[in-house]
Scaffold this motif. Sequence first.
Motif, short mmCIF file in Angstrom:
data_model
loop_
_atom_site.label_atom_id
_atom_site.label_comp_id
_atom_site.label_asym_id
_atom_site.label_seq_id
_atom_site.Cartn_x
_atom_site.Cartn_y
_atom_site.Cartn_z
N PHE A 1 -4.64 2.08 10.88
CA PHE A 1 -3.32 2.41 11.41
C PHE A 1 -3.41 3.50 12.48
N ALA A 2 -4.23 4.51 12.23
CA ALA A 2 -4.38 5.60 13.20
C ALA A 2 -4.95 5.09 14.52
N ALA B 1 -7.37 3.02 -8.25
CA ALA B 1 -8.65 2.93 -7.53
C ALA B 1 -8.49 2.10 -6.26
N LEU B 2 -7.80 0.97 -6.36
CA LEU B 2 -7.55 0.15 -5.17
C LEU B 2 -6.71 0.91 -4.15
N ALA B 3 -5.70 1.63 -4.64
CA ALA B 3 -4.82 2.36 -3.73
C ALA B 3 -5.57 3.46 -2.98
N LEU B 4 -6.43 4.19 -3.67
CA LEU B 4 -7.14 5.29 -3.02
C LEU B 4 -8.12 4.79 -1.96
N HIS B 5 -8.94 3.81 -2.32
CA HIS B 5 -9.91 3.31 -1.35
C HIS B 5 -9.22 2.62 -0.17
N THR B 6 -8.22 1.81 -0.46
CA THR B 6 -7.54 1.07 0.61
C THR B 6 -6.72 2.01 1.49
N SER B 7 -6.23 3.12 0.94
CA SER B 7 -5.53 4.10 1.77
C SER B 7 -6.45 4.63 2.86
N GLY B 8 -7.71 4.89 2.50
CA GLY B 8 -8.66 5.36 3.50
C GLY B 8 -8.93 4.32 4.58
N LEU C 1 0.32 -1.95 -1.79
CA LEU C 1 1.57 -1.32 -1.37
C LEU C 1 1.45 0.20 -1.35
N LEU C 2 0.86 0.77 -2.41
CA LEU C 2 0.64 2.23 -2.43
C LEU C 2 -0.29 2.66 -1.30
N ALA C 3 -1.27 1.82 -1.00
CA ALA C 3 -2.21 2.14 0.08
C ALA C 3 -1.52 2.13 1.44
N VAL C 4 -0.58 1.22 1.63
CA VAL C 4 0.16 1.19 2.90
C VAL C 4 0.94 2.49 3.09
N LEU C 5 1.61 2.94 2.02
CA LEU C 5 2.38 4.18 2.11
C LEU C 5 1.46 5.38 2.36
N GLY C 6 0.37 5.46 1.58
CA GLY C 6 -0.56 6.57 1.77
C GLY C 6 -1.28 6.50 3.10
N GLY C 7 -1.68 5.31 3.51
CA GLY C 7 -2.38 5.16 4.79
C GLY C 7 -1.50 5.50 5.97
N LEU C 8 -0.23 5.09 5.91
CA LEU C 8 0.68 5.41 7.01
C LEU C 8 0.97 6.90 7.07
N ALA C 9 1.10 7.53 5.89
CA ALA C 9 1.34 8.98 5.87
C ALA C 9 0.17 9.75 6.48
N LEU C 10 -1.06 9.28 6.25
CA LEU C 10 -2.23 9.95 6.82
C LEU C 10 -2.52 9.50 8.24
N ALA C 11 -2.05 8.31 8.60
CA ALA C 11 -2.33 7.80 9.95
C ALA C 11 -1.60 8.59 11.03
N LEU C 12 -0.41 9.08 10.72
CA LEU C 12 0.35 9.83 11.73
C LEU C 12 -0.38 11.10 12.16
#
Length: 262
Positions: A154-155, A141-148, A83-94
Amino acid sequence: MQMPAAPPRSASGYLLLAALGALVVASFASLPLKLSEFFTPQALDTTTEFLAGFAPPELSPPFLRKCLEATAETLSMSALGTLLAVLGGLALALPAAGRFGILARATARAILNVLRSIPELVWASLLLVAAGLGPFAGTLALALHTSGVLGRLFADALENAEPLPEQTLRTNGAAAMASFFYATLPQTLPQMLSYTLYRWENNIRAATVLGVVGAGGLGQMLKYHLSLFQMQDAATVVICMLILVAMVDALSFAMRHALTRR
């Protein structure tokens, strides 16, 4: 009716296949593989004796209660980390999709590269120093790697979306953010959800591995009992891992099937 002629094959394709074939041959030649040693009588006897130590698994109610708590902890780590990765990934994907200029795109892509280039196990080892033992470091750790990973996916999905609907709304006076939410995001949302569910499956497995370095959950239990050669207890933990992964795989498959069904 005459069939159309096949398109000419590019020489670059053959060169790429030849390079891949050479790489495979070089890999086998450079690694000291000793496959025959797996099938020696001594190896078979040792393996049989080792596996026999796992039977029967420990099924006492107090131990099963501990396994259930560790299973819930592993599941929580994977779900919250995703869930944290989805939020972080979407914020960086834009910005990574080029929606805020070339400089923002290059910066966001570089951050995503760093996040996903470092494995979860390395992230957990680094975070354990700051956060201490337990599931908190594993979740981060899961959130950081999965965010990338998710940020990059997403991008790419946003960049590949059909631009005409959003351009039409912008031409008719709609704001940029409203045009994105009403035109581009609905196109890519099913694909993003599919990516998220798939990464959740992977994070279940990763969460069990992170426990080996002290990040909590089933992995930490497995390391503890294996280090004490309590093989029957370890067998129960392994069974819990298999059941958990199978359940999440089935749930994720059903949800992805429901999302893609027309």
